[in-house]
Design an enzyme around this catalytic site. Structure first.
Site, short mmCIF file in Angstrom:
data_model
loop_
_atom_site.label_atom_id
_atom_site.label_comp_id
_atom_site.label_asym_id
_atom_site.label_seq_id
_atom_site.Cartn_x
_atom_site.Cartn_y
_atom_site.Cartn_z
N CYS A 94 0.78 -1.21 0.00
CA CYS A 94 0.00 0.00 0.00
C CYS A 94 0.83 1.29 0.00
O CYS A 94 1.45 1.60 -1.00
CB CYS A 94 -0.99 -0.02 1.15
SG CYS A 94 -2.44 0.97 0.79
N ARG A 128 -12.20 6.97 -1.18
CA ARG A 128 -11.27 5.89 -0.81
C ARG A 128 -11.77 4.56 -1.35
O ARG A 128 -12.99 4.33 -1.45
CB ARG A 128 -11.11 5.78 0.71
CG ARG A 128 -10.49 6.98 1.38
CD ARG A 128 -10.07 6.67 2.82
NE ARG A 128 -8.91 5.80 2.86
CZ ARG A 128 -7.65 6.22 2.70
NH1 ARG A 128 -7.41 7.50 2.45
NH2 ARG A 128 -6.62 5.39 2.74
N HIS A 195 -3.62 -5.48 2.29
CA HIS A 195 -3.31 -5.57 3.72
C HIS A 195 -3.96 -6.84 4.27
O HIS A 195 -4.53 -7.62 3.55
CB HIS A 195 -3.96 -4.40 4.47
CG HIS A 195 -3.40 -3.06 4.17
ND1 HIS A 195 -2.22 -2.62 4.68
CD2 HIS A 195 -3.92 -2.02 3.44
CE1 HIS A 195 -2.02 -1.37 4.27
NE2 HIS A 195 -3.03 -1.00 3.53
N1 GLN Z 1 -2.05 6.91 2.20
C1 GLN Z 1 -2.16 6.08 1.05
C2 GLN Z 1 -3.54 6.17 0.39
O1 GLN Z 1 -4.42 6.57 0.97
C3 GLN Z 1 -1.85 4.64 1.43
C4 GLN Z 1 -2.84 4.09 2.40
C5 GLN Z 1 -2.39 2.77 3.02
O2 GLN Z 1 -1.21 2.43 3.16
N2 GLN Z 1 -3.37 1.98 3.46
O3 GLN Z 1 -3.70 5.76 -0.70
#
Ligand code: GLN
Length: 250
Positions: A94, A128, A195
């Site tokens: 990520c 998101r 993840h």
């Molecule tokens: N901050 C990054 C995003 O929002 C990665 C997020 C994360 O590692 N879960 O895309």
């Protein structure tokens, strides 16, 4: 044999959703095959000697943490490129995956430098991409495997033309919610949004990474004795079913 050396990049900043658990799985699966894993934190100003590390690992993080370390990670870029050229393996998750590319333009519009190892860049969107994910992968010719995990990212990752994704999205958003692909694979380097942590429910990928690290250390690809993996298989099945029933999409 000497211990396998794992370089854990910025462990105090990039470690969400128990990403650290991936290291625990690698260590345990290595030990079950008689290999010891030595994990060394690699942070700002670290000296990375060519050939020292067999595997580099970097976890995920919020934009704030990424902004704090991106310039320091970029400063290690040349040594990490040398290590990659020398055959070290990489697993980046990520936020760490995004910073192995050329840059991540975060939700504030700030462009965070990456190390440009993976052929890609990332731009944050407003919505998101959150949920369970299921991929179909083929890291070795004619060896199809599924990868199950969880994603939560604002970043939309764009692979360069001809770049190899980690897998085809069966369920979930993946790199950008449109391309139908997730992650990126470049030789022994793997980048992914998954993840979970990722490796407990995908032992085949843990073993693939261990095999790459051992090959770097010994010069030849090992045959790792198979493990029962009953619990891992159940965890994978539950995660895959969740993705198929409620994986995200636009
Ligand atoms: N901050 C990054 C995003 O929002 C990665 C997020 C994360 O590692 N879960 O895309």
């Amino acid at each position: 044999m000497k211990p396998l050396i794992v370089g854990h990049l910025f462990p105090d900043y990039l470690n969400i959703y128990a990403d650290r658990g991936n290291i625990a799985v690698l260590a345990r699966r290595a030990a079950w095959r008689g290999h010891e894993l030595e994990v060394r934190a690699v942070g700002a100003g670290a000296q990375i000697r060519p050939g020292e590390h067999d595997l580099f690992y970097v976890g995920g993080g919020q934009d704030r943490e990424q902004a704090l370390i991106a310039p320091e990670l970029a400063a290690l870029g040349a040594s990490l490129h040398d290590a990659f050229e020398a055959g070290a393996a990489f697993l980046a998750v990520c936020g760490g995956y995004q910073l192995l590319g050329r840059f991540y333009r975060d939700q504030s519009g700030e462009e965070l430098p990456g190390i440009g190892l993976l052929p890609l860049y990332t731009v944050a969107g407003t919505r998101r991409m959150i949920g369970d994910v299921l991929l179909e992968c083929e890291l070795e010719p004619a060896t199809k495997q599924t990868l199950a995990g969880f994603e939560n990212h604002a970043g939309r990752t764009i692979l360069d033309p001809g770049a190899e994704p980690l897998g085809r999205v069966v369920a979930g958003f993946g790199n950008d919610g449109k391309s139908g692909y997730e992650g990126c694979r470049l030789g022994r380097a793997i980048g992914t949004y998954l993840h979970g942590p990722l490796l407990p429910r995908n032992p085949w990928l843990a073993d693939w990474l261990l095999a790459q690290a051992i090959a770097h250390r010994t010069g030849h690809e090992p045959e790792l004795p198979p493990l029962t993996d009953e619990l891992e298989r159940q965890a994978h099945a539950v995660s895959a079913r969740r993705a198929e029933t409620r994986g995200g999409h636009f």
